[in-house]
Design a protein around this motif. Structure first.
Motif, mmCIF file in Angstrom:
data_model
loop_
_atom_site.group_PDB
_atom_site.id
_atom_site.type_symbol
_atom_site.label_atom_id
_atom_site.label_comp_id
_atom_site.label_asym_id
_atom_site.label_seq_id
_atom_site.Cartn_x
_atom_site.Cartn_y
_atom_site.Cartn_z
ATOM 1 N N GLN A 56 34.176 41.074 36.414
ATOM 2 C CA GLN A 56 34.700 40.277 37.514
ATOM 3 C C GLN A 56 36.227 40.337 37.567
ATOM 4 N N ILE A 57 36.847 40.649 36.437
ATOM 5 C CA ILE A 57 38.303 40.770 36.383
ATOM 6 C C ILE A 57 38.749 42.198 36.675
ATOM 7 N N TRP A 58 38.214 43.158 35.917
ATOM 8 C CA TRP A 58 38.731 44.523 35.951
ATOM 9 C C TRP A 58 37.995 45.426 36.930
ATOM 10 N N ASP A 59 36.672 45.322 37.017
ATOM 11 C CA ASP A 59 35.892 46.292 37.794
ATOM 12 C C ASP A 59 35.659 45.849 39.233
ATOM 13 N N TRP A 60 35.305 44.586 39.418
ATOM 14 C CA TRP A 60 34.978 44.098 40.758
ATOM 15 C C TRP A 60 36.167 43.441 41.449
#
Length: 341
Positions: free
Chosen positions: A51-55
């Motif tokens: 939720q922080i890095w990928d999305w």
């Protein structure tokens, strides 16, 4: 119980290489039928870093974390008389700080609607086990097996064995899927690295296949005599779903995925499982189904408590930045990181 006005929380910080920092934040503001929970333990999921890095759905300053267990610290007026009181142990999950900036699992206090948690039998399970059982992995499996595919549940198991394929059985979703499917009277085939086959068979898998074997779909189809019509793909990268679909009956069927994808087979319907809808009151069907499962969960606590291998990281809340980074590194296999506060 006297409550602070602020507390410690793991919040997004994109300038930090670990993506989160521990900082002071205001307590979540309770709605009409919410409860405030003093967090005692959490378990980690890939969604916590994705939720922080990928999305990219969480921004600087927002709270983080999904799975939690703890004790009721306060009830709003609308939550009174609905089965819980201050001090009761409960567990559940939230979507980090996505819905509300200051409400995530990785903090000292988290809020939830009073009916959207399960009451934990602490004489049977620990807070860490309860966090895992009430979290997104097991909840995703329940939603897929019983709400989307309408398969027989453990409290009314199948009278005749139904074959099911769990693609990538050594993931956290796969581990719970194998156990619940077995409790439901289903015949389970799964894929995993050979080193995990013994563990998955102990959970209830009847047949395990090496996911790297190019003939695995063919072998699975032979094992089931071409009768597989249900499955869960716990990877869901498109390629995995297409491979799983090759093992299906010629008549097709349904496969649950973690994300929208394509089975490559017009007869195999893809049902993506967005479990966070189960935390949203306006998604009435999802929300109510999760609440009903949470009422059933204590009945199966003793059978599910040791299913998920837990790798405890010491240090309480302060351990979370390193724990999230460790999970993101890919070093954790066939289990979950847990942190006891």
């Amino acid at each position: 119980m006297s409550l602070p006005t602020a507390h410690k929380a793991a919040a997004v910080d994109l300038k930090n290489e670990k993506g989160v920092v521990i900082k002071d934040k205001p307590l979540p503001v309770l709605g009409d039928d919410d409860i405030l929970i003093k967090v005692r333990a959490v378990t980690l999921n890939p969604a916590d870093y994705k939720q922080i890095w990928d999305w990219g759905v969480l921004k600087d300053g927002q709270s983080t974390g999904c799975d939690f267990a703890g004790d009721v610290a306060k009830l709003s007026p609308g939550a009174e008389g609905k089965g819980l009181k201050v001090g009761d142990p409960v567990a559940g999950f939230v979507r980090g700080g996505f819905a509300e900036d200051d409400n995530g699992a990785f903090q000292e206090y988290v809020k939830k609607p009073v009916e959207n948690v399960w009451k934990v039998p602490t004489d049977v399970v620990s807070y860490e086990e309860a966090a895992a059982m009430g979290g997104i992995s097991l909840s995703t499996v329940v939603h897929g097996l019983y709400h989307r595919m309408k398969l027989p549940p453990p409290w009314a198991p199948a009278k005749e064995p139904i074959p099911i394929l769990i693609w990538a059985g050594a993931t956290s979703v796969g581990i719970y899927a194998i156990k619940l499917a077995k409790l439901s009277g289903l015949r389970v085939a799964t894929t995993a690295s050979p080193q995990n086959h013994a563990m998955l068979k102990e959970l209830g898998a009847e047949a395990c296949f090496d996911y790297r074997d190019p003939d695995a779909p063919k072998k699975i189809k032979e094992w089931s005599q071409g009768k597989i019509k249900h499955g869960i793909d716990t990877i869901s990268d498109g390629k995995s779903t297409a491979l799983a679909a090759q093992a299906y009956s010629n008549d097709g069927g349904q496969i649950c995925t973690m994300f929208p994808t394509d089975s490559g087979n017009s007869r195999v319907e893809v049902l993506d499982l967005f479990i966070f809808h189960a935390t949203e009151k306006d998604k009435v069907e999802y929300f109510q189904q999760m609440n009903e499962w949470y009422k059933k969960l204590p009945e199966f606590a003793s059978q599910l408590k040791t299913v998920m291998p837990l790798y405890q990281r010491k240090g309480g809340l302060d351990a979370l930045p390193d724990a999230i980074a460790e999970l993101r590194s890919g070093k954790i296999r066939a289990g979950k990181i847990s942190v006891l506060f």
